[in-house]
Design an enzyme around this catalytic site. Structure first.
Site, PDB file in Angstrom:
ATOM      1  N   GLY A 277     -10.090  28.515  54.828  1.00 31.81           N
ATOM      2  CA  GLY A 277     -10.364  28.889  55.988  1.00 31.81           C
ATOM      3  C   GLY A 277     -10.148  28.725  57.342  1.00 31.81           C
ATOM      4  O   GLY A 277      -9.502  29.224  58.214  1.00 31.81           O
ATOM      5  N   ARG A 320      -4.149  29.889  53.220  1.00 34.50           N
ATOM      6  CA  ARG A 320      -2.901  29.883  53.908  1.00 34.50           C
ATOM      7  C   ARG A 320      -2.695  28.781  54.559  1.00 34.50           C
ATOM      8  O   ARG A 320      -3.824  27.571  55.144  1.00 34.50           O
ATOM      9  CB  ARG A 320      -3.189  30.968  55.347  1.00 34.50           C
ATOM     10  CG  ARG A 320      -2.312  30.887  55.977  1.00 34.50           C
ATOM     11  CD  ARG A 320      -2.073  31.984  57.525  1.00 34.50           C
ATOM     12  NE  ARG A 320      -2.978  30.942  58.046  1.00 34.50           N
ATOM     13  CZ  ARG A 320      -2.587  31.136  59.710  1.00 34.50           C
ATOM     14  NH1 ARG A 320      -2.032  31.524  59.886  1.00 34.50           N
ATOM     15  NH2 ARG A 320      -3.207  30.328  60.325  1.00 34.50           N
ATOM     16  N   HIS A 324       0.260  23.206  51.347  1.00 33.90           N
ATOM     17  CA  HIS A 324       0.553  22.090  51.495  1.00 33.90           C
ATOM     18  C   HIS A 324       0.555  21.010  51.983  1.00 33.90           C
ATOM     19  O   HIS A 324       1.231  20.146  52.038  1.00 33.90           O
ATOM     20  CB  HIS A 324       2.311  23.111  52.358  1.00 33.90           C
ATOM     21  CG  HIS A 324       1.405  23.125  54.302  1.00 33.90           C
ATOM     22  ND1 HIS A 324       1.847  23.178  55.347  1.00 33.90           N
ATOM     23  CD2 HIS A 324       0.238  23.139  54.405  1.00 33.90           C
ATOM     24  CE1 HIS A 324       1.399  23.016  56.469  1.00 33.90           C
ATOM     25  NE2 HIS A 324      -0.067  23.623  55.987  1.00 33.90           N
TER      26      HIS A 324
HETATM   27  C1  LIG Z   1      -3.423  23.092  57.871  1.00 35.83           C
HETATM   28  S1  LIG Z   1      -5.430  23.859  57.325  1.00 35.83           S
HETATM   29  C2  LIG Z   1      -4.817  25.626  57.300  1.00 35.83           C
HETATM   30  C3  LIG Z   1      -6.799  26.544  58.206  1.00 35.83           C
HETATM   31  C4  LIG Z   1      -6.400  28.076  57.784  1.00 35.83           C
HETATM   32  N1  LIG Z   1      -6.170  27.833  56.033  1.00 35.83           N
HETATM   33  C5  LIG Z   1      -5.211  28.678  58.426  1.00 35.83           C
HETATM   34  O1  LIG Z   1      -4.217  29.223  57.793  1.00 35.83           O
HETATM   35  O2  LIG Z   1      -5.190  28.800  59.922  1.00 35.83           O
HETATM   36  C6  LIG Z   1      -6.064  23.085  56.050  1.00 35.83           C
HETATM   37  C7  LIG Z   1      -7.541  23.426  56.195  1.00 35.83           C
HETATM   38  O3  LIG Z   1      -7.573  23.033  54.641  1.00 35.83           O
HETATM   39  C8  LIG Z   1      -9.604  22.653  54.644  1.00 35.83           C
HETATM   40  N2  LIG Z   1      -9.337  21.890  54.561  1.00 35.83           N
HETATM   41  C9  LIG Z   1      -9.429  20.372  53.807  1.00 35.83           C
HETATM   42  N3  LIG Z   1      -9.263  20.142  52.055  1.00 35.83           N
HETATM   43  C10 LIG Z   1     -10.396  20.737  52.139  1.00 35.83           C
HETATM   44  C11 LIG Z   1     -11.502  21.311  51.147  1.00 35.83           C
HETATM   45  N4  LIG Z   1     -11.804  20.055  50.235  1.00 35.83           N
HETATM   46  N5  LIG Z   1     -11.947  22.319  51.119  1.00 35.83           N
HETATM   47  C12 LIG Z   1     -11.958  22.966  51.406  1.00 35.83           C
HETATM   48  N6  LIG Z   1     -10.752  23.299  52.674  1.00 35.83           N
HETATM   49  C13 LIG Z   1     -10.565  21.827  52.927  1.00 35.83           C
HETATM   50  C14 LIG Z   1      -9.283  22.373  56.375  1.00 35.83           C
HETATM   51  O4  LIG Z   1      -9.946  21.893  57.236  1.00 35.83           O
HETATM   52  C15 LIG Z   1      -8.319  22.730  56.812  1.00 35.83           C
HETATM   53  O5  LIG Z   1      -9.446  24.118  57.711  1.00 35.83           O
END
Ligand SMILES: C[S@@+](CC[C@H](N)C(=O)[O-])C[C@H]1O[C@@H](n2cnc3c(N)ncnc32)[C@H](O)[C@@H]1O
Length: 443
Positions: A277, A320, A324
């Site tokens: 998130g 969200r 992707h």
């Molecule tokens: C594209 S961002 C989207 C953030 C948020 N959901 C939004 O819509 O504003 C993807 C998120 O996935 C998180 N992420 C990446 N690898 C992860 C993991 N292993 N566990 C949890 N979160 C992760 C990243 O830190 C990032 O905040």
């Protein structure tokens, strides 16, 4: 061919009449391009949105129909200069400076002196952008903000951002400057230019490894994007990523997240878990509108120190723009892990883009999914592309950006349905829009 030209021009003319009429009914006139305070206009009227989308798609198609091939290709290949000129404007705080100057604008000599760069070279960047309706040249060499450039204004004093550039985007959420700074940062720009080498090299071409991407080829370290930005020295990239995600949240009207799912049907105290998130920009409007629910935002420890603990009683896992980031093999693994923590009633709600084909898809290449509510094809009026030109251009940009950063794809509706196979979930319904909602239930 001429019947297509006539059809396109009718779509434009009828659409504009409809927009003007709707604005008049609301007691408003359409936002003027020259007015920095004009904002986005009316964004919550379905009739205006439909008419606007039709006019945009038709106008873009009309332009491409009328232009010579060499001109289209020339504009396309030089697009990199649009990115770099826009980055210059944001990193030098031009929108803030011009807001302080007011409607008369500022001469480029003064602008150059205030930001400490060569005024002639900076002026050429601003003229390039003004020719694309970002900034306005009010008289020769004098520039002012307009409706589009004002969206780059963080609202902060120019001197303050000059003194503390790292804090520029703090408490400036919803402002496009953060997004521009993030999306045009050096790793992305270099990565984009590495795409051909990445595709021609069999080791990377056929790989789904998030560490082997055009961006990692560009910066020279075989590590995934999220690990890269957490390295010492990359603090700015990490900080800007959070701010840019908040901006992208604000680009989609709050109502979109609120209306994607029947949140009101959940019982008091039901738990919504926002997985990946970030800084909680998706959950915040939900929590404000549906205070009867409980919320947990999870992310990687450097983003949210509480980290990730399995949660076994979620009513909704909300993700969200997370799936992707991952190629199918990893995306399925995430979905499997969530399924293992789910109850039989838990829903998996993905808020993502749905990639439209640019041709008619009576039968989706991976099978027809029209039996899934909301997954049916959109049928735009003749002779528009089903993808509606600029209306969905952000989705195709996002798709290539995902390939460049994460070795992952944006997905068609068929691919979203297939992704669930073998994960214990099944796609139950789709609500297509600028941001689409994909609701999965336990299979
Ligand atoms: C594209 S961002 C989207 C953030 C948020 N959901 C939004 O819509 O504003 C993807 C998120 O996935 C998180 N992420 C990446 N690898 C992860 C993991 N292993 N566990 C949890 N979160 C992760 C990243 O830190 C990032 O905040």
């Amino acid at each position: 061919m001429s019947d297509q030209l006539t059809a396109l021009s009718s779509l434009i003319s009828n659409g504009v009449t409809e927009i003007v009429k709707k604005y008049a009914e609301c007691g408003q006139s359409y936002p003027i391009l020259a007015d920095p305070a004009a904002g986005d206009g009316i964004t919550d009227d379905a009739g205006i949105t439909t008419a606007t989308n039709t006019v945009l798609a038709a106008a873009a198609q009309l332009i491409e129909t009328l232009r010579k091939p060499a001109d289209v290709l020339m504009d396309t290949v030089y697009a990199m200069h649009t990115t770099s000129a826009l980055r210059v404007a944001v990193e030098t705080g031009i929108a803030e400076l011009l807001r302080e100057a007011g409607p008369e604008g500022l001469h480029i000599k003064v602008i150059g002196d205030r930001v400490g760069v060569d005024s002639d070279k900076l002026g050429r960047c601003l003229r390039f952008l003004s020719a694309r309706h970002i900034f306005k040249e009010v008289s020769p060499d004098v520039f002012a903000n307009n409706r589009h450039s004002a969206a780059l204004d963080t609202g902060k004093a120019h001197e303050a951002i000059k003194k503390r550039p790292l804090d520029k985007f703090e408490n400036a959420q919803g402002n496009m400057a953060a997004f521009v700074s993030h999306a045009s940062a050096e790793p992305f720009a270099k990565g984009a230019m590495c795409l051909t080498d990445y595709l021609l090299d069999p080791e990377s071409s056929f790989s789904i490894d998030p560490a082997i991407t055009p961006v990692s080829r560009g910066h020279g370290q075989k590590i995934a994007w999220f690990e890269y930005i957490e390295q010492p020295g990359n603090e700015r990239l990490l900080k800007n990523m959070g701010a840019a995600m908040a901006v992208s949240a604000s680009l989609f009207p709050k109502e979109l997240v609120l209306s994607t799912f029947d949140w009101a049907s959940l019982k008091k105290g039901d738990l919504v878990v926002d997985v990946g998130g970030g800084i909680g920009s998706c959950t915040l409007p939900l929590a404000q509108s549906f205070p009867h629910l409980r919320y947990v935002v999870q992310d990687r420890p450097p983003v949210i120190p509480q980290g990730l603990k399995p949660i076994k009683d979620a009513s909704v896992f909300l993700l969200r723009f997370v799936i992707h980031d991952w190629a199918d093999k990893y995306a399925k693994e995430i979905m499997r892990l969530l399924r293992a923590s789910a109850t039989p009633r838990t829903k998996l709600l993905l808020l993502e883009f749905v990639v439209p084909y640019t041709c008619s898809t009576a039968v989706d290449r991976k099978g027809n999914h029209s039996h899934i509510p909301g997954a049916e094809d959109d049928q735009p009026p003749y002779p528009l592309l089903p993808s509606m030109g600029p209306v969905s251009s952000h989705v195709y940009f996002a798709d290539l950006r995902m390939m460049a950063n994460c070795n992952s794809p944006e997905r068609t509706v068929g691919q979203w349905a297939h992704l669930a196979e073998g994960t214990g979930w099944k796609l139950e319904s789709v609500k297509k829009g600028a941001l689409s909602a994909l609701v999965y239930g336990v299979a």
